[in-house]
Design a protein around this motif. Structure first.
Motif, PDB file in Angstrom:
ATOM      1  N   PHE A   1      -3.566   0.756 -36.291  1.00 53.30           N
ATOM      2  CA  PHE A   1      -3.031   1.878 -37.063  1.00 53.30           C
ATOM      3  C   PHE A   1      -1.857   1.425 -37.935  1.00 53.30           C
ATOM      4  O   PHE A   1      -1.752   1.813 -39.111  1.00 53.30           O
ATOM      5  CB  PHE A   1      -2.578   3.003 -36.121  1.00 53.30           C
ATOM      6  CG  PHE A   1      -3.689   3.914 -35.682  1.00 53.30           C
ATOM      7  CD1 PHE A   1      -4.350   4.727 -36.598  1.00 53.30           C
ATOM      8  CD2 PHE A   1      -4.064   3.964 -34.353  1.00 53.30           C
ATOM      9  CE1 PHE A   1      -5.374   5.575 -36.189  1.00 53.30           C
ATOM     10  CE2 PHE A   1      -5.088   4.806 -33.938  1.00 53.30           C
ATOM     11  CZ  PHE A   1      -5.748   5.617 -34.855  1.00 53.30           C
ATOM     12  N   LEU A   2      -0.989   0.586 -37.374  1.00 58.11           N
ATOM     13  CA  LEU A   2       0.156   0.095 -38.150  1.00 58.11           C
ATOM     14  C   LEU A   2      -0.304  -0.765 -39.323  1.00 58.11           C
ATOM     15  O   LEU A   2       0.269  -0.692 -40.424  1.00 58.11           O
ATOM     16  CB  LEU A   2       1.092  -0.709 -37.243  1.00 58.11           C
ATOM     17  CG  LEU A   2       1.895   0.115 -36.223  1.00 58.11           C
ATOM     18  CD1 LEU A   2       2.652  -0.806 -35.263  1.00 58.11           C
ATOM     19  CD2 LEU A   2       2.869   1.047 -36.944  1.00 58.11           C
ATOM     20  N   SER A   3      -1.338  -1.552 -39.096  1.00 58.74           N
ATOM     21  CA  SER A   3      -1.866  -2.395 -40.177  1.00 58.74           C
ATOM     22  C   SER A   3      -2.463  -1.547 -41.297  1.00 58.74           C
ATOM     23  O   SER A   3      -2.336  -1.880 -42.475  1.00 58.74           O
ATOM     24  CB  SER A   3      -2.928  -3.350 -39.624  1.00 58.74           C
ATOM     25  OG  SER A   3      -2.335  -4.291 -38.746  1.00 58.74           O
ATOM     26  N   VAL A   4      -3.112  -0.452 -40.926  1.00 58.70           N
ATOM     27  CA  VAL A   4      -3.659   0.460 -41.943  1.00 58.70           C
ATOM     28  C   VAL A   4      -2.523   1.066 -42.756  1.00 58.70           C
ATOM     29  O   VAL A   4      -2.571   1.119 -43.999  1.00 58.70           O
ATOM     30  CB  VAL A   4      -4.515   1.565 -41.282  1.00 58.70           C
ATOM     31  CG1 VAL A   4      -4.906   2.619 -42.324  1.00 58.70           C
ATOM     32  CG2 VAL A   4      -5.762   0.966 -40.645  1.00 58.70           C
ATOM     33  N   LEU A   5      -1.477   1.534 -42.067  1.00 57.80           N
ATOM     34  CA  LEU A   5      -0.347   2.162 -42.751  1.00 57.80           C
ATOM     35  C   LEU A   5       0.386   1.183 -43.661  1.00 57.80           C
ATOM     36  O   LEU A   5       0.800   1.521 -44.775  1.00 57.80           O
ATOM     37  CB  LEU A   5       0.622   2.751 -41.724  1.00 57.80           C
ATOM     38  CG  LEU A   5       0.105   3.952 -40.912  1.00 57.80           C
ATOM     39  CD1 LEU A   5       1.100   4.320 -39.826  1.00 57.80           C
ATOM     40  CD2 LEU A   5      -0.143   5.146 -41.837  1.00 57.80           C
ATOM     41  N   LYS A   6       0.545  -0.057 -43.178  1.00 58.26           N
ATOM     42  CA  LYS A   6       1.280  -1.067 -43.942  1.00 58.26           C
ATOM     43  C   LYS A   6       0.381  -1.834 -44.918  1.00 58.26           C
ATOM     44  O   LYS A   6       0.865  -2.674 -45.678  1.00 58.26           O
ATOM     45  CB  LYS A   6       1.946  -2.056 -42.982  1.00 58.26           C
ATOM     46  CG  LYS A   6       3.002  -1.417 -42.075  1.00 58.26           C
ATOM     47  CD  LYS A   6       3.589  -2.451 -41.115  1.00 58.26           C
ATOM     48  CE  LYS A   6       4.628  -1.841 -40.210  1.00 58.26           C
ATOM     49  NZ  LYS A   6       5.204  -2.819 -39.248  1.00 58.26           N
ATOM     50  N   LYS A   7      -0.915  -1.524 -44.855  1.00 56.16           N
ATOM     51  CA  LYS A   7      -1.898  -2.199 -45.712  1.00 56.16           C
ATOM     52  C   LYS A   7      -1.821  -3.719 -45.525  1.00 56.16           C
ATOM     53  O   LYS A   7      -1.847  -4.494 -46.476  1.00 56.16           O
ATOM     54  CB  LYS A   7      -1.698  -1.813 -47.176  1.00 56.16           C
ATOM     55  CG  LYS A   7      -1.916  -0.329 -47.427  1.00 56.16           C
ATOM     56  CD  LYS A   7      -1.776   0.034 -48.895  1.00 56.16           C
ATOM     57  CE  LYS A   7      -2.023   1.517 -49.104  1.00 56.16           C
ATOM     58  NZ  LYS A   7      -1.912   1.915 -50.519  1.00 56.16           N
ATOM     59  N   GLN A   8      -1.711  -4.106 -44.247  1.00 54.25           N
ATOM     60  CA  GLN A   8      -1.681  -5.515 -43.887  1.00 54.25           C
ATOM     61  C   GLN A   8      -2.986  -5.887 -43.167  1.00 54.25           C
ATOM     62  O   GLN A   8      -3.645  -5.035 -42.599  1.00 54.25           O
ATOM     63  CB  GLN A   8      -0.489  -5.821 -42.961  1.00 54.25           C
ATOM     64  CG  GLN A   8       0.860  -5.622 -43.607  1.00 54.25           C
ATOM     65  CD  GLN A   8       2.000  -5.851 -42.631  1.00 54.25           C
ATOM     66  OE1 GLN A   8       1.814  -5.757 -41.422  1.00 54.25           O
ATOM     67  NE2 GLN A   8       3.183  -6.144 -43.157  1.00 54.25           N
TER      68      GLN A   8
END
Length: 296
Positions: free
Chosen positions: A48-55
């Motif tokens: 989820f954090l990767s989706v939000l940070k586009k990483q």
């Protein structure tokens, strides 16, 4: 081309994914690489954090396809699809989420989904078997299952079926194996029968990994107890003539109806005579799905 498989560690699920990946490799004009990553390596909070940070810190190689089988893989496949938006998400089961959230949903016909542009219906679950054209005339494999949530083991029915297979195919070499679900005392009962002397018996505990797939490549015909639905489709994919040994059904559902449909279409039979079995079918479901994906 790179395929990422999100694994829940279940052998049956991995078999389906491997079947599709190998078929894509056979059908693709490009070099295909395969990567398996477990759900434990993909914590949801990190995704989820990767989706939000586009990483995209998870993979060294950007995937073209992200494949999942199993309930716990579905959300991870969806999130990885957001992280790698150029990749196609493929789920090999009836999804818990709206099917339109995935690029492709591959499901057996008995799951009851209607065919749509992104829904690919198959006869049975995919598997990694191909017909290697090594079948030996009059070689028979008998594969026993056991009690399941749909079937009750019936010792007398199974013994009678095995007796008839031996009796009606006197010129055949007959190999028999069990499964983890076969009652532990059944082979003792079988060994007490006079006809058992004409059978080569290989308990599942004494067979190495891949043994039964190799036996399917050599067998002209395979008889399977009806509870082992995946094995019925594996034998068909291997190019064997297939007979089914009926058990006592505890309930009727989509799985038992799939066996009934195969019987009604004369793809398999309850006969115990090799020559009366339906002729071998050309079962290449993984190939068919792979070609569909590659041509879209």
């Amino acid at each position: 081309m790179h395929i990422l498989y999100v694994s829940d560690g279940k052998a049956g699920h991995r078999s389906q994914a491997l079947g599709l990946c190998r078929a894509i490799e056979r059908q693709s004009v490009h070099k295909v690489s395969f990567e398996e990553i477990s759900i434990e390596q993909l914590p949801l909070i990190s995704l989820f954090l990767s989706v939000l940070k586009k990483q995209s810190p998870f993979l060294k190689q950007t995937p073209n396809y992200i494949v999942g089988v199993g309930s716990h893989t579905q959300l991870r496949v969806l999130l990885l699809g957001k992280i790698y938006p150029k990749a196609k998400t493929v789920i090999l089961m009836k999804p818990n989420y709206p099917y339109i959230w995935f690029d492709y949903v591959v499901v057996p016909q008995h799951d009851g989904l209607a065919k749509r542009n992104n829904i690919i219906l198959t006869q049975g679950a995919l598997n990694p078997i191909v017909n290697e054209q090594r079948h030996q005339t009059d070689r028979i494999l008998i594969a026993l299952g056991g009690t399941s949530k749909r079937h009750q083991w019936n010792e007398q029915k199974v013994l009678t079926a095995i007796h008839d297979i031996v009796e009606y195919n006197p010129a055949s070499e007959i190999i028999l194996t069990t499964s983890r679900r076969t009652p532990s005392n059944f082979l003792s009962y079988l060994s007490e029968q006079d006809f058992s002397k004409k059978i080569q018996i290989f308990p599942v505990e004494q067979t190495p990994q891949g043994w039964i797939f190799e036996e399917m490549q050599k067998a002209q015909a395979v008889w399977v107890t009806e509870d082992s639905v995946s094995m019925i489709y594996e034998a068909l994919t291997a190019g064997c003539r297939v007979g089914v040994m009926m058990l006592d059904r505890l309930k009727q559902d989509r799985i038992t109806r799939s066996v009934d449909n195969l019987l009604q279409q004369h793809i398999i039979s309850t006969t115990t005579t090799l020559q009366q079995l339906p002729v071998q079918n050309t079962f290449k479901e993984a190939e068919r799905v792979a070609i569909y994906l590659l041509t879209q």
